[in-house]
Design a protein around this motif. Structure first.
Motif, PDB file in Angstrom:
ATOM      1  N   ARG A   1      34.835 -25.971 -33.602  1.00 46.27           N
ATOM      2  CA  ARG A   1      34.684 -25.849 -32.140  1.00 46.27           C
ATOM      3  C   ARG A   1      35.807 -25.010 -31.544  1.00 46.27           C
ATOM      4  O   ARG A   1      35.585 -24.166 -30.685  1.00 46.27           O
ATOM      5  CB  ARG A   1      34.716 -27.236 -31.492  1.00 46.27           C
ATOM      6  CG  ARG A   1      33.486 -28.069 -31.691  1.00 46.27           C
ATOM      7  CD  ARG A   1      33.712 -29.464 -31.144  1.00 46.27           C
ATOM      8  NE  ARG A   1      32.536 -30.303 -31.303  1.00 46.27           N
ATOM      9  CZ  ARG A   1      32.557 -31.627 -31.195  1.00 46.27           C
ATOM     10  NH1 ARG A   1      33.683 -32.258 -30.917  1.00 46.27           N
ATOM     11  NH2 ARG A   1      31.447 -32.328 -31.341  1.00 46.27           N
TER      12      ARG A   1
ATOM     13  N   THR B   1      36.782 -33.523 -22.947  1.00 43.46           N
ATOM     14  CA  THR B   1      36.426 -32.988 -21.635  1.00 43.46           C
ATOM     15  C   THR B   1      34.908 -33.027 -21.446  1.00 43.46           C
ATOM     16  O   THR B   1      34.421 -33.379 -20.370  1.00 43.46           O
ATOM     17  CB  THR B   1      36.971 -31.550 -21.464  1.00 43.46           C
ATOM     18  OG1 THR B   1      38.377 -31.578 -21.689  1.00 43.46           O
ATOM     19  CG2 THR B   1      36.700 -31.016 -20.068  1.00 43.46           C
ATOM     20  N   THR B   2      34.157 -32.710 -22.479  1.00 42.42           N
ATOM     21  CA  THR B   2      32.693 -32.793 -22.432  1.00 42.42           C
ATOM     22  C   THR B   2      32.266 -34.224 -22.134  1.00 42.42           C
ATOM     23  O   THR B   2      31.408 -34.470 -21.280  1.00 42.42           O
ATOM     24  CB  THR B   2      32.088 -32.335 -23.787  1.00 42.42           C
ATOM     25  OG1 THR B   2      32.485 -30.978 -24.013  1.00 42.42           O
ATOM     26  CG2 THR B   2      30.582 -32.443 -23.814  1.00 42.42           C
TER      27      THR B   2
ATOM     28  N   ARG C   1      35.728 -21.628 -29.406  1.00 40.25           N
ATOM     29  CA  ARG C   1      36.098 -21.735 -27.993  1.00 40.25           C
ATOM     30  C   ARG C   1      37.326 -20.909 -27.615  1.00 40.25           C
ATOM     31  O   ARG C   1      37.369 -20.281 -26.578  1.00 40.25           O
ATOM     32  CB  ARG C   1      36.359 -23.220 -27.667  1.00 40.25           C
ATOM     33  CG  ARG C   1      36.642 -23.505 -26.219  1.00 40.25           C
ATOM     34  CD  ARG C   1      37.088 -24.931 -26.026  1.00 40.25           C
ATOM     35  NE  ARG C   1      38.504 -25.088 -26.333  1.00 40.25           N
ATOM     36  CZ  ARG C   1      39.136 -26.249 -26.343  1.00 40.25           C
ATOM     37  NH1 ARG C   1      38.486 -27.364 -26.104  1.00 40.25           N
ATOM     38  NH2 ARG C   1      40.423 -26.310 -26.613  1.00 40.25           N
TER      39      ARG C   1
ATOM     40  N   LYS D   1      33.023 -35.196 -18.577  1.00 37.93           N
ATOM     41  CA  LYS D   1      32.036 -34.626 -17.650  1.00 37.93           C
ATOM     42  C   LYS D   1      30.738 -35.442 -17.652  1.00 37.93           C
ATOM     43  O   LYS D   1      30.045 -35.518 -16.640  1.00 37.93           O
ATOM     44  CB  LYS D   1      31.775 -33.153 -17.981  1.00 37.93           C
ATOM     45  CG  LYS D   1      32.943 -32.286 -17.520  1.00 37.93           C
ATOM     46  CD  LYS D   1      32.743 -30.823 -17.782  1.00 37.93           C
ATOM     47  CE  LYS D   1      33.948 -30.056 -17.241  1.00 37.93           C
ATOM     48  NZ  LYS D   1      34.063 -28.729 -17.754  1.00 37.93           N
ATOM     49  N   GLN D   2      30.420 -36.047 -18.785  1.00 34.58           N
ATOM     50  CA  GLN D   2      29.234 -36.910 -18.848  1.00 34.58           C
ATOM     51  C   GLN D   2      29.461 -38.172 -17.999  1.00 34.58           C
ATOM     52  O   GLN D   2      28.546 -38.653 -17.341  1.00 34.58           O
ATOM     53  CB  GLN D   2      28.902 -37.264 -20.298  1.00 34.58           C
ATOM     54  CG  GLN D   2      28.392 -36.065 -21.081  1.00 34.58           C
ATOM     55  CD  GLN D   2      28.111 -36.371 -22.540  1.00 34.58           C
ATOM     56  OE1 GLN D   2      28.501 -37.404 -23.061  1.00 34.58           O
ATOM     57  NE2 GLN D   2      27.420 -35.456 -23.192  1.00 34.58           N
TER      58      GLN D   2
ATOM     59  N   GLY E   1      36.232 -33.033 -28.023  1.00 34.56           N
ATOM     60  CA  GLY E   1      35.210 -32.964 -26.985  1.00 34.56           C
ATOM     61  C   GLY E   1      35.437 -33.947 -25.858  1.00 34.56           C
ATOM     62  O   GLY E   1      34.509 -34.339 -25.159  1.00 34.56           O
TER      63      GLY E   1
ATOM     64  N   LEU F   1      25.344 -34.283 -29.239  1.00 33.47           N
ATOM     65  CA  LEU F   1      25.380 -34.426 -27.780  1.00 33.47           C
ATOM     66  C   LEU F   1      24.506 -35.575 -27.258  1.00 33.47           C
ATOM     67  O   LEU F   1      24.912 -36.321 -26.366  1.00 33.47           O
ATOM     68  CB  LEU F   1      24.982 -33.098 -27.124  1.00 33.47           C
ATOM     69  CG  LEU F   1      25.686 -32.755 -25.824  1.00 33.47           C
ATOM     70  CD1 LEU F   1      27.188 -32.846 -25.921  1.00 33.47           C
ATOM     71  CD2 LEU F   1      25.278 -31.373 -25.355  1.00 33.47           C
TER      72      LEU F   1
ATOM     73  N   ASN G   1      31.877 -38.128 -31.063  1.00 30.86           N
ATOM     74  CA  ASN G   1      31.225 -36.985 -30.444  1.00 30.86           C
ATOM     75  C   ASN G   1      30.828 -35.936 -31.489  1.00 30.86           C
ATOM     76  O   ASN G   1      31.488 -34.922 -31.659  1.00 30.86           O
ATOM     77  CB  ASN G   1      32.162 -36.377 -29.391  1.00 30.86           C
ATOM     78  CG  ASN G   1      31.541 -35.210 -28.673  1.00 30.86           C
ATOM     79  OD1 ASN G   1      30.335 -35.098 -28.579  1.00 30.86           O
ATOM     80  ND2 ASN G   1      32.382 -34.319 -28.181  1.00 30.86           N
TER      81      ASN G   1
ATOM     82  N   GLN H   1      25.863 -38.892 -25.388  1.00 33.55           N
ATOM     83  CA  GLN H   1      25.388 -39.288 -24.051  1.00 33.55           C
ATOM     84  C   GLN H   1      25.032 -40.776 -24.021  1.00 33.55           C
ATOM     85  O   GLN H   1      25.364 -41.481 -23.069  1.00 33.55           O
ATOM     86  CB  GLN H   1      24.173 -38.437 -23.665  1.00 33.55           C
ATOM     87  CG  GLN H   1      23.665 -38.699 -22.270  1.00 33.55           C
ATOM     88  CD  GLN H   1      24.613 -38.221 -21.188  1.00 33.55           C
ATOM     89  OE1 GLN H   1      24.939 -37.052 -21.120  1.00 33.55           O
ATOM     90  NE2 GLN H   1      25.076 -39.133 -20.349  1.00 33.55           N
TER      91      GLN H   1
END
Length: 195
Positions: free
Chosen positions: A138, A15-16, A142, A19-20, A13, A176, A173, A180
């Protein structure tokens, strides 16, 4: 300007998480995305890939990703040779990108930050981890892939413990909301360390 590398095994995760950080105003460079763009647009890379893999490396004037994936994940030598063609161009592209940014630090997201030695050009490194079974779950959701293909990719990457040893930060991770919070804390620590 500080360069912070962010890496993690496939399906972790990263990339997730990247992005955060981006949502907090941090400029993010996704090496894999930029590499794919360069592989499709650079005449030099195209010529070298065709010399290495043959005309099938491109289909309809676009990178033939399934063909290349099949070649490189069954042959470590092909993977090394392809990386030797692509990574110097991505590194050069990244340097130019950094010069245009106006932030205390930038994030460079790369699945193989350690494997290709790019971590040596980072001031700090964040490793994103997740339990192996969750990562596989995942990826099956995906991607159009198999457990065998996932395992082949995992086998070509450093394991988490080896990455963690060389990292200044680790983000787990799994959830979520918790992720964060970890991103916010890590961001605060990085900014406080710079200023």
């Amino acid at each position: 300007m500080k360069v912070v590398g962010i890496t993690g095994g496939i399906g972790s995760g990263k990339t997730t998480v990247a992005k955060q950080f981006e949502a907090l105003g941090v400029p993010v460079y996704i090496a894999d995305v930029e590499a794919k763009k360069l592989m499709n647009t650079s005449k030099i890379i195209r010529r070298k890939l065709i010399a290495l893999f043959g005309e099938e490396a491109f289909f309809d004037n676009t990178l033939n990703r399934p063909f290349l994936a099949d070649k490189i994940f069954n042959n470590a030598s092909y993977l090394e040779k392809m990386n030797a063609i692509v990574h110097p161009k991505v590194a050069s592209h990244f340097k130019n990108w950094v010069k245009k940014q106006k932030a205390p630090y930038v994030l460079k997201e790369s699945a193989i930050l350690f494997e290709n030695g790019a971590y040596k050009f980072c001031d700090l490194v964040i490793t994103v981890t997740a339990p192996l079974e969750l990562r596989k779950e995942r990826l099956l959701k995906r991607d159009d892939t198999t457990l065998e293909k996932i395992q082949a990719i995992i086998d070509n990457q450093w394991d988490d413990n080896k990455k963690i040893e060389k990292s200044q930060f680790v983000i787990v991770n799994k959830d979520l909301e918790q992720t964060q919070l970890q991103v916010q804390l890590t961001h605060n620590k990085i900014v406080n360390n710079i200023t």
